[in-house]
Design an enzyme around this catalytic site. Structure first.
Site, PDB file in Angstrom:
ATOM      1  N   TRP A  24      -5.276  13.545   3.207  1.00 23.18           N
ATOM      2  CA  TRP A  24      -6.892  12.392   3.064  1.00 23.18           C
ATOM      3  C   TRP A  24      -6.018  10.953   4.368  1.00 23.18           C
ATOM      4  CZ3 TRP A  24     -10.470  12.668  -1.311  1.00 23.18           C
ATOM      5  CH2 TRP A  24     -10.735  14.517  -2.371  1.00 23.18           C
ATOM      6  N   ASN A  25      -5.662  10.767   3.660  1.00 22.46           N
ATOM      7  CA  ASN A  25      -5.438   9.346   5.118  1.00 22.46           C
ATOM      8  C   ASN A  25      -5.449   9.327   6.303  1.00 22.46           C
ATOM      9  OD1 ASN A  25      -3.314   7.709   2.238  1.00 22.46           O
ATOM     10  ND2 ASN A  25      -5.284   6.606   2.809  1.00 22.46           N
ATOM     11  N   GLY A  72     -10.165   7.324  -3.198  1.00 17.47           N
ATOM     12  CA  GLY A  72     -10.321   6.501  -4.004  1.00 17.47           C
ATOM     13  C   GLY A  72      -9.111   7.163  -5.607  1.00 17.47           C
ATOM     14  N   GLU A 128      -6.492   2.692  -7.628  1.00 20.36           N
ATOM     15  CA  GLU A 128      -7.275   2.110  -6.678  1.00 20.36           C
ATOM     16  C   GLU A 128      -8.811   2.455  -7.301  1.00 20.36           C
ATOM     17  OE1 GLU A 128      -8.523   1.276  -4.095  1.00 20.36           O
ATOM     18  OE2 GLU A 128      -7.557   2.618  -2.686  1.00 20.36           O
ATOM     19  N   ARG A 132       0.579  -1.240   0.536  1.00 18.75           N
ATOM     20  CA  ARG A 132      -0.126  -0.069   0.660  1.00 18.75           C
ATOM     21  C   ARG A 132       0.754   1.226  -0.440  1.00 18.75           C
ATOM     22  NH1 ARG A 132      -4.349   1.920   4.661  1.00 18.75           N
ATOM     23  NH2 ARG A 132      -5.053   3.018   3.936  1.00 18.75           N
ATOM     24  N   HIS A 133       0.129   2.093  -0.839  1.00 17.41           N
ATOM     25  CA  HIS A 133       1.568   3.284  -1.101  1.00 17.41           C
ATOM     26  C   HIS A 133       1.344   4.323   0.501  1.00 17.41           C
ATOM     27  CE1 HIS A 133      -2.181   5.324  -0.242  1.00 17.41           C
ATOM     28  NE2 HIS A 133      -2.710   4.661  -0.541  1.00 17.41           N
ATOM     29  N   GLY A 134       1.906   5.072   0.738  1.00 13.25           N
ATOM     30  CA  GLY A 134       2.298   5.937   1.658  1.00 13.25           C
ATOM     31  C   GLY A 134       1.089   7.040   1.515  1.00 13.25           C
ATOM     32  N   ARG A 144      -0.362   9.027  -5.985  1.00 13.55           N
ATOM     33  CA  ARG A 144       0.716   8.435  -4.283  1.00 13.55           C
ATOM     34  C   ARG A 144       1.138   7.162  -4.058  1.00 13.55           C
ATOM     35  NH1 ARG A 144      -5.430   8.434  -4.642  1.00 13.55           N
ATOM     36  NH2 ARG A 144      -6.268   6.760  -4.135  1.00 13.55           N
TER      37      ARG A 144
END
Length: 193
Positions: free
Chosen positions: A20-21, A28, A88, A14-16, A64
């Site tokens: 928003w995370n 999305g 995504e 999973r990307h860094g 990302r």
């Protein structure tokens, strides 16, 4: 789904993290960049993957994931290719909304519950899992001698995990996992070196 089942084990990451995370929002297809934490996670993943034998990286085109993959590919000196097959999940009208608030509103407490409340104006969950597995299977077939790492997104990794193992798993930013073929079955295991 058997025609889409990858022929052998592969790795996913999973990307860094992005802002928003950190805010707990459905991200999305919104193309947000990595934040400082996310850049650090990408470099830490590169350090961890130096001894893991990865020989080729395939990444989602969203910035990302692509930037995370670029940092890793440069650090471990392997080729990197972008493929929209692992982009995504499209959350439709949920994009930009708080995940926790929607889960509370709909009374769900798990990944399975979350999947059950996805809006009709977004992507179909099973179709996303199928396109992702088709992408992975294609790369594995094209490069049978390579140990591949797919740098993508949580929903993509969860969709593939559920399709292959029948369950979801705890996934963290910048943490590599092996989708390990185990005879006729599959298991998801964190990569540690």
């Amino acid at each position: 789904m058997s025609a889409l089942t990858p022929s052998r084990s592969f790795c996913g990451l999973r990307h860094g993290a992005t802002d928003w995370n950190r805010q707990g929002l459905f991200q999305g297809r919104t193309d947000n960049p990595l934040n400082e934490d996310g850049l650090k996670q990408a470099h830490e993943a590169a350090d961890l993957l130096r001894g893991a034998g990865v020989s080729r990286i395939v990444a989602s085109p969203l910035v990302r994931a692509a930037k995370t993959a670029e940092i890793i590919a440069e650090a471990i000196s392997v080729p990197l290719t972008i493929d929209a097959g692992i982009i995504e999940f499209d959350f439709g009208s949920f994009e930009g909304l708080p995940v926790r608030d929607l889960m509370i509103k709909h009374g769900v407490t798990s990944a399975t519950g979350l999947v059950s409340i996805l809006p009709a104006d977004g992507e179909n969950w099973d179709a996303m899992a199928e396109r992702s597995l088709r992408c992975v299977a294609g790369w594995l077939d094209r490069y049978p001698g390579d140990h591949l790492l797919f740098v993508c997104h949580d929903a993509v990794m969860q969709g593939m995990a559920n399709a292959l193992t029948g369950s979801y798993f705890k996934n963290s930013h910048g943490t590599p996992f092996r989708y390990a073929r185990d005879g006729a079955g599959w298991r998801i295991e964190q990569i540690v070196t």
